[in-house]
Scaffold this active site. Sequence first.
Site: not given
Length: 328
Positions: A117, A141
């Site tokens: 990501t 995350y």
Amino acid sequence: MTVLVTGGAGYIGSHMVLELVDVGEQVVVLDNLSTGFRWAVPQQVPLFVGDTGDGKLAAEIIAKHKIRAIVHFAASIVVPDSVADPLSYYRNNTTNSRTLIEAAVNGRVEHFIFSSTAAVYGNPASVPVTEDAPTMPMSPYGSSKLMTETILRDVDHAHGLKHVILRYFNVAGADPKMRAGQSTPIATHLIKVAAQAALGIRPGMQVFGTDYPTADGTCIRDYIHVSDLVRAHSDALAHLRGGSPSLTANCGYGHGFSVLQVIETVKRVSGVDFTVERAPRRAGDPAQIVASSERARSALGWRPRFDDLPTIVTHALEWEKKLRELKT
Ligand code: UFG
């Protein structure tokens, strides 16, 4: 040469399965159906319902189906949730990935494609951000994904499991043939939320933060069509199968839009002027993040086909309409 797709019943994973099936690849899916849907997996594709953290199950699938490549999507993906519940993000995105990678090494899997990501960069000092920029995640995350990147590099060095790490920017839209789309009942991602507001599925929407250091005060993101994103995975698989070395590449188009520009586009494409409220900043949001996509283009030969925000929005709206019809 069967490909294992983890998270293949989810949003991006289901598009990957279609892409692989379309070109005649043998595919099996491992998905715990926590956010994915059984119906999203084509009937001819075997679906194993379970966790990537179940090493015994992963080993069985790898042996039974002679898996030579894994495309690993299964993960928790909502940045603010990770701030509220970091331990479940570290379990799902890091610990479970470690178990899957161990099963891959023991099962002599050759190639591993990993969904990473843009959140690994945090708030980058300048944009577009290249893959060599410092990694400074602002959320659990991002950290949970970055740790798995590290595991993959170490495992490549020690055991020769070749990988491509793809750092996704903001994925949106749906299969142009409307066979798959973002189907989660609780939408948090901007384009899906705005599409639901346009269709009256929700009363309106909020803009989280209007005081960022950007031209209109709202956050800037690089929105990439899900079909272009999965094509980058096919290109990555071809890259590894051709004997090329492990690689980390951004997946974005190289230009960004603000939250207000996205909302404006959804209003224009849908023809609906829905209610938009200003709200405080959301935890863990960087002000601006835009990809340099040079490496994906040059090293993987990636050629995006849907680099157009109104097209992405059109497909997202069409899919939202289809979901509404399915429910009624
Ligand atoms: N936003 C709103 N209102 C909403 C939803 C979102 O204003 O109702 C704003 C957010 O605050 C943010 C922007 O729209 O500024 C984009 O938010 P998303 O939730 O759509 O996406 P994120 O940028 O938070 O996260 C996405 C992916 C992550 C990835 C990250 C990289 O979901 O997996 O991009 O920047 F890590």
